[in-house]
Design a protein around this motif. Structure first.
Motif, PDB file in Angstrom:
ATOM      1  N   GLY A 100      -5.621 -50.503  15.498  1.00  0.00           N
ATOM      2  CA  GLY A 100      -6.551 -49.911  16.463  1.00  0.00           C
ATOM      3  C   GLY A 100      -7.882 -49.623  15.796  1.00  0.00           C
ATOM      4  N   LEU A 101      -8.853 -49.249  16.608  1.00  0.00           N
ATOM      5  CA  LEU A 101     -10.191 -49.004  16.068  1.00  0.00           C
ATOM      6  C   LEU A 101     -10.267 -47.643  15.374  1.00  0.00           C
ATOM      7  CD1 LEU A 101     -12.365 -50.492  18.958  1.00  0.00           C
ATOM      8  CD2 LEU A 101     -11.433 -51.611  16.916  1.00  0.00           C
ATOM      9  N   PHE A 102     -11.400 -47.385  14.740  1.00  0.00           N
ATOM     10  CA  PHE A 102     -11.624 -46.096  14.066  1.00  0.00           C
ATOM     11  C   PHE A 102     -11.350 -44.917  15.003  1.00  0.00           C
ATOM     12  CE2 PHE A 102     -14.972 -47.730  10.870  1.00  0.00           C
ATOM     13  CZ  PHE A 102     -14.074 -47.648   9.828  1.00  0.00           C
ATOM     14  N   GLY A 103     -10.671 -43.956  14.506  1.00  0.00           N
ATOM     15  CA  GLY A 103     -10.522 -42.703  15.258  1.00  0.00           C
ATOM     16  C   GLY A 103      -9.626 -42.778  16.478  1.00  0.00           C
ATOM     17  N   SER A 104      -8.911 -43.909  16.651  1.00  0.00           N
ATOM     18  CA  SER A 104      -8.103 -44.019  17.869  1.00  0.00           C
ATOM     19  C   SER A 104      -6.865 -43.134  17.798  1.00  0.00           C
ATOM     20  CB  SER A 104      -7.701 -45.479  18.097  1.00  0.00           C
ATOM     21  OG  SER A 104      -6.983 -45.956  16.985  1.00  0.00           O
ATOM     22  N   GLY A 105      -6.505 -42.728  16.601  1.00  0.00           N
ATOM     23  CA  GLY A 105      -5.342 -41.848  16.472  1.00  0.00           C
ATOM     24  C   GLY A 105      -4.178 -42.506  15.742  1.00  0.00           C
ATOM     25  N   LYS A 106      -4.443 -43.606  15.014  1.00  0.00           N
ATOM     26  CA  LYS A 106      -3.352 -44.333  14.336  1.00  0.00           C
ATOM     27  C   LYS A 106      -2.589 -43.464  13.345  1.00  0.00           C
ATOM     28  CE  LYS A 106      -6.272 -47.296  12.666  1.00  0.00           C
ATOM     29  NZ  LYS A 106      -7.416 -46.772  13.414  1.00  0.00           N
ATOM     30  N   THR A 107      -3.343 -42.804  12.446  1.00  0.00           N
ATOM     31  CA  THR A 107      -2.687 -42.102  11.349  1.00  0.00           C
ATOM     32  C   THR A 107      -1.843 -40.938  11.862  1.00  0.00           C
ATOM     33  OG1 THR A 107      -4.513 -42.759   9.949  1.00  0.00           O
ATOM     34  CG2 THR A 107      -3.086 -41.020   9.107  1.00  0.00           C
ATOM     35  N   THR A 108      -2.437 -40.158  12.778  1.00  0.00           N
ATOM     36  CA  THR A 108      -1.653 -39.039  13.323  1.00  0.00           C
ATOM     37  C   THR A 108      -0.470 -39.568  14.141  1.00  0.00           C
ATOM     38  OG1 THR A 108      -3.423 -38.940  14.963  1.00  0.00           O
ATOM     39  CG2 THR A 108      -3.340 -37.171  13.373  1.00  0.00           C
ATOM     40  N   THR A 109      -0.675 -40.689  14.841  1.00  0.00           N
ATOM     41  CA  THR A 109       0.426 -41.256  15.623  1.00  0.00           C
ATOM     42  C   THR A 109       1.548 -41.755  14.702  1.00  0.00           C
ATOM     43  OG1 THR A 109      -1.052 -41.872  17.430  1.00  0.00           O
ATOM     44  CG2 THR A 109       1.049 -43.015  17.338  1.00  0.00           C
TER      45      THR A 109
ATOM     46  N   ALA B 217       2.508 -40.393  12.003  1.00  0.00           N
ATOM     47  CA  ALA B 217       3.323 -39.217  11.672  1.00  0.00           C
ATOM     48  C   ALA B 217       4.176 -38.792  12.868  1.00  0.00           C
ATOM     49  CB  ALA B 217       2.419 -38.070  11.235  1.00  0.00           C
ATOM     50  N   LYS B 218       3.603 -38.884  14.068  1.00  0.00           N
ATOM     51  CA  LYS B 218       4.359 -38.495  15.265  1.00  0.00           C
ATOM     52  C   LYS B 218       5.553 -39.421  15.475  1.00  0.00           C
ATOM     53  CE  LYS B 218       0.293 -36.563  17.467  1.00  0.00           C
ATOM     54  NZ  LYS B 218      -0.887 -36.858  18.264  1.00  0.00           N
ATOM     55  N   LEU B 219       5.314 -40.715  15.268  1.00  0.00           N
ATOM     56  CA  LEU B 219       6.419 -41.672  15.407  1.00  0.00           C
ATOM     57  C   LEU B 219       7.492 -41.406  14.355  1.00  0.00           C
ATOM     58  CD1 LEU B 219       4.633 -45.089  16.044  1.00  0.00           C
ATOM     59  CD2 LEU B 219       6.206 -43.917  17.589  1.00  0.00           C
TER      60      LEU B 219
ATOM     61  N   VAL C 145      -0.997 -44.750  23.988  1.00  0.00           N
ATOM     62  CA  VAL C 145      -2.247 -44.147  24.447  1.00  0.00           C
ATOM     63  C   VAL C 145      -2.302 -42.708  23.925  1.00  0.00           C
ATOM     64  CG1 VAL C 145      -3.596 -43.426  26.458  1.00  0.00           C
ATOM     65  CG2 VAL C 145      -2.423 -45.626  26.477  1.00  0.00           C
ATOM     66  N   THR C 146      -3.343 -42.406  23.157  1.00  0.00           N
ATOM     67  CA  THR C 146      -3.436 -41.087  22.513  1.00  0.00           C
ATOM     68  C   THR C 146      -4.428 -40.165  23.241  1.00  0.00           C
ATOM     69  OG1 THR C 146      -5.232 -41.832  21.088  1.00  0.00           O
ATOM     70  CG2 THR C 146      -2.999 -42.081  20.228  1.00  0.00           C
ATOM     71  N   LYS C 147      -4.393 -38.912  22.860  1.00  0.00           N
ATOM     72  CA  LYS C 147      -5.361 -37.887  23.310  1.00  0.00           C
ATOM     73  C   LYS C 147      -5.368 -37.680  24.828  1.00  0.00           C
ATOM     74  CE  LYS C 147      -8.251 -39.437  19.513  1.00  0.00           C
ATOM     75  NZ  LYS C 147      -9.560 -39.654  18.964  1.00  0.00           N
ATOM     76  N   LEU C 148      -4.231 -37.883  25.436  1.00  0.00           N
ATOM     77  CA  LEU C 148      -4.145 -37.702  26.879  1.00  0.00           C
ATOM     78  C   LEU C 148      -4.429 -36.254  27.274  1.00  0.00           C
ATOM     79  CD1 LEU C 148      -3.550 -39.966  28.807  1.00  0.00           C
ATOM     80  CD2 LEU C 148      -1.236 -39.152  29.018  1.00  0.00           C
TER      81      LEU C 148
ATOM     82  N   THR D  62       0.330 -39.675  23.480  1.00  0.00           N
ATOM     83  CA  THR D  62       0.291 -38.462  22.665  1.00  0.00           C
ATOM     84  C   THR D  62      -0.553 -37.417  23.385  1.00  0.00           C
ATOM     85  OG1 THR D  62      -1.669 -38.867  21.282  1.00  0.00           O
ATOM     86  CG2 THR D  62       0.397 -39.900  20.588  1.00  0.00           C
ATOM     87  N   VAL D  63      -0.143 -36.189  23.238  1.00  0.00           N
ATOM     88  CA  VAL D  63      -0.746 -35.127  24.042  1.00  0.00           C
ATOM     89  C   VAL D  63      -1.161 -33.926  23.198  1.00  0.00           C
ATOM     90  CG1 VAL D  63       0.413 -35.763  26.182  1.00  0.00           C
ATOM     91  CG2 VAL D  63       1.574 -34.258  24.589  1.00  0.00           C
ATOM     92  N   GLY D  64      -1.564 -34.185  21.965  1.00  0.00           N
ATOM     93  CA  GLY D  64      -1.995 -33.090  21.100  1.00  0.00           C
ATOM     94  C   GLY D  64      -2.013 -33.562  19.664  1.00  0.00           C
ATOM     95  N   GLU D  65      -2.533 -32.723  18.789  1.00  0.00           N
ATOM     96  CA  GLU D  65      -2.702 -33.152  17.402  1.00  0.00           C
ATOM     97  C   GLU D  65      -1.435 -33.017  16.553  1.00  0.00           C
ATOM     98  OE1 GLU D  65      -6.477 -32.472  15.580  1.00  0.00           O
ATOM     99  OE2 GLU D  65      -7.192 -31.384  17.329  1.00  0.00           O
TER     100      GLU D  65
HETATM  101  P1  GDP Z   1      -7.272 -43.102  13.135  1.00  0.00           P
HETATM  102  O1  GDP Z   1      -8.662 -43.236  12.643  1.00  0.00           O
HETATM  103  O2  GDP Z   1      -6.989 -44.124  14.185  1.00  0.00           O
HETATM  104  O3  GDP Z   1      -6.242 -43.082  12.070  1.00  0.00           O
HETATM  105  O4  GDP Z   1      -7.199 -41.714  13.913  1.00  0.00           O
HETATM  106  P2  GDP Z   1      -6.569 -40.313  13.432  1.00  0.00           P
HETATM  107  O5  GDP Z   1      -5.090 -40.389  13.534  1.00  0.00           O
HETATM  108  O6  GDP Z   1      -7.133 -39.918  12.139  1.00  0.00           O
HETATM  109  O7  GDP Z   1      -7.082 -39.361  14.612  1.00  0.00           O
HETATM  110  C1  GDP Z   1      -8.444 -39.163  14.897  1.00  0.00           C
HETATM  111  C2  GDP Z   1      -8.626 -37.781  15.491  1.00  0.00           C
HETATM  112  O8  GDP Z   1      -8.029 -37.695  16.753  1.00  0.00           O
HETATM  113  C3  GDP Z   1      -8.005 -36.688  14.636  1.00  0.00           C
HETATM  114  O9  GDP Z   1      -8.844 -35.589  14.613  1.00  0.00           O
HETATM  115  C4  GDP Z   1      -6.724 -36.367  15.380  1.00  0.00           C
HETATM  116  O10 GDP Z   1      -6.288 -35.061  15.135  1.00  0.00           O
HETATM  117  C5  GDP Z   1      -7.152 -36.575  16.800  1.00  0.00           C
HETATM  118  N1  GDP Z   1      -6.011 -36.879  17.666  1.00  0.00           N
HETATM  119  C6  GDP Z   1      -5.099 -37.857  17.529  1.00  0.00           C
HETATM  120  N2  GDP Z   1      -4.185 -37.833  18.525  1.00  0.00           N
HETATM  121  C7  GDP Z   1      -4.532 -36.806  19.333  1.00  0.00           C
HETATM  122  C8  GDP Z   1      -3.984 -36.274  20.553  1.00  0.00           C
HETATM  123  O11 GDP Z   1      -3.001 -36.738  21.115  1.00  0.00           O
HETATM  124  N3  GDP Z   1      -4.632 -35.217  21.100  1.00  0.00           N
HETATM  125  C9  GDP Z   1      -5.745 -34.671  20.516  1.00  0.00           C
HETATM  126  N4  GDP Z   1      -6.299 -33.640  21.133  1.00  0.00           N
HETATM  127  N5  GDP Z   1      -6.280 -35.142  19.392  1.00  0.00           N
HETATM  128  C10 GDP Z   1      -5.687 -36.201  18.794  1.00  0.00           C
END
Ligand code: GDP
Ligand code: MG
Length: 441
Positions: free
Chosen positions: A103-112, A114-116, A239-242, A266-269
């Motif tokens: 995915g692109l920058f900041g899409s939530g890959k790394t946090t996702t 960990a969630k997975l 789909v993240t950050k819903l 995903t629905v939160g950090e």
């Molecule tokens: P990456 O660049 O794709 O690896 O994205 P990151 O996993 O680093 O996430 C980018 C930002 O989005 C971070 O600040 C995360 O905490 C935030 N984030 C990711 N998933 C969610 C989510 O489901 N809800 C909210 N509110 N923030 C999220």
């Protein structure tokens, strides 16, 4: 989550329940409002128009036997929304496997990632997280830290710029059941990114190539999803950050339009903020319709079969009552279920959160009763109440409260009895529970 879309849809449905007759004009107004709500939530205009037209046609069509026009309208809205938000519930393969997140920058890959990892850990698997992000500064530390937080194995190579090489080494070092590869993003899906991901994939040989898309890009998810599918043949989408945007409906419908299968949202950090995506359940929540399947499962789990039998035989006594209260407490958020079935107004809040303290008191009260009183609480009159209160060191009010709650739950459980569960269709059941009143069912 998606409050504004949810509010608008609910209010549109509420209106139709408050008018005398559901005719063409009422349906026109309803579909107009639904269309505006969807477009406001960044759903593609043409898609919203098509949906509105379908709702109009189907809800003014032939009435199925036993259904009122109002019921048909509500059901159609629900079905049509679910059909643009995604098809059947995804089948998540719960087995050892390798996954690659892209995915692109900041899409939530790394946090996702960990969630997975958390998700599969909870299923009993050991999980390894691999940092193949060689672009973003501190990508290594971020995933390393998350791995420690959830107790997953971690593999990464600080300073290494060849992501494919890391993937290869990771496979030799990581023997966990599930391995999740996190990758670098870019501002756009450019040649570099495609090349890099392909090289990682050829080493990692993932079973699943998962695209991570943030909900806040709304319907732009369509282009992104198409581009990644074409370039990399992704298998699924998350789909993240819903929780953080009003455009989630747009993102979900857009993904579905491209044929991409959304498996999680995903629905939160935090690491536990991951949910399997089920369009029907999602829409049910959005429009405030109870999700009947989950509801019945939960309700059945809460009510012990031997107790419903006793109820049927009118032989549900105070001891059963305490047992039932304990069983309900142990199953967790009963309040949620009660909300779902719309019992909220009927069951006193008190009954839902009987604290341990109160439970202890009730047990003392019961100890001061005779066996006959416990088995036939109806005989407990004022003098008996006074005696029981004194004997148990409680007040008469406490005793009355216990008896009052016993009567309430006895009544409520009758509605949960297997006979009542089986009988009738959904609308009937909901009506019986007092739910959906607002929708005129
Ligand atoms: P990456 O660049 O794709 O690896 O994205 P990151 O996993 O680093 O996430 C980018 C930002 O989005 C971070 O600040 C995360 O905490 C935030 N984030 C990711 N998933 C969610 C989510 O489901 N809800 C909210 N509110 N923030 C999220
Ligand atoms: Mg990252």
């Amino acid at each position: 989550m998606l409050e504004s879309l949810s509010k608008k849809l609910r209010s549109a449905l509420q209106k139709i329940s408050n008018i005398g007759s559901v005719d063409e004009k009422a349906v026109s107004e309803l579909v107009g409002e639904i269309k505006r709500a969807l477009v406001g939530g960044d759903v593609n205009v043409h898609l919203a128009e098509e949906l509105a037209e379908n709702i109009r046609k189907k809800s003014l069509g032939k009435l199925p036997a036993g259904m009122t026009r109002r019921e048909l309208v509500v059901k159609t809205v629900y079905d049509e929304l679910a059909s643009i938000m995604g098809g059947e519930k995804p089948e998540i393969k719960i087995k050892p496997k390798k996954m690659l997140l892209v995915g692109l920058f900041g899409s939530g890959k790394t946090t996702t990632a960990a969630k997975l990892a958390r998700f599969y850990q909870k299923k009993g698997f050991s999980v390894g997280l691999v940092c193949c992000d060689t672009v973003r500064p501190a990508a290594y530390e971020q995933l390393h830290q998350l791995s420690q937080q959830i107790g997953a194995q971690f593999y990464g190579e600080k300073g290494e710029i060849n992501a494919a090489k890391i993937a290869k080494n990771a496979l030799q070092k990581t023997k966990t059941d599930v391995i999740i590869f996190d990758s670098s993003g870019r501002d756009a899906l450019d040649e570099n990114l495609v090349k890099e991901i392909k090289s990682v994939a050829s080493e990692a040989k993932p079973d699943e190539r998962i695209l991570v898309i943030p909900a806040d890009i709304g319907q732009a998810a369509k282009e992104q999803s198409s581009a990644f599918q074409k370039a990399l043949g992704i298998t699924d989408v998350i789909v993240t950050k819903l929780d953080a945007t009003a455009k989630g409906g747009g993102a979900l419908t857009a993904c579905y339009e491209t044929g991409a299968k959304v498996i999680f949202v995903t629905v939160g950090e935090q690491p536990d903020k991951l949910e399997i995506y089920d369009s029907k359940r999602f829409v049910a929540r959005l429009v405030g319709m109870p999700d009947l399947e989950t509801l019945l499962e939960k309700a059945k789990a809460a009510v012990k079969p031997e107790l419903t039998e006793k109820i049927a035989k009118a032989d549900f006594d105070l001891e059963d009552f305490i047992k039932q209260m304990e069983s309900m407490q142990s199953m967790g958020p009963l309040g949620q279920i009660v909300d779902m079935i719309g019992l909220g107004g009927k069951v006193p809040k008190d009954l839902l959160s009987v604290q341990e303290e109160k439970m202890r008191k009730w047990k003392h009260i019961m100890n001061s009763m005779t066996r006959h009183e416990r088995q036939s609480p109806d005989i407990i009159n004022t003098p008996r109440i006074s005696r029981i209160a004194k004997g148990s060191g409680t007040s008469e009010q406490d005793v009355r409260e216990l008896l009052g709650n016993y009567n309430k739950i006895k009544k409520m459980m009758k509605q949960f009895s297997p006979a009542n569960m089986k009988r009738g269709n959904m609308a009937k059941l909901l009506r019986q529970f007092g739910g959906m009143k607002g929708l005129g069912l």
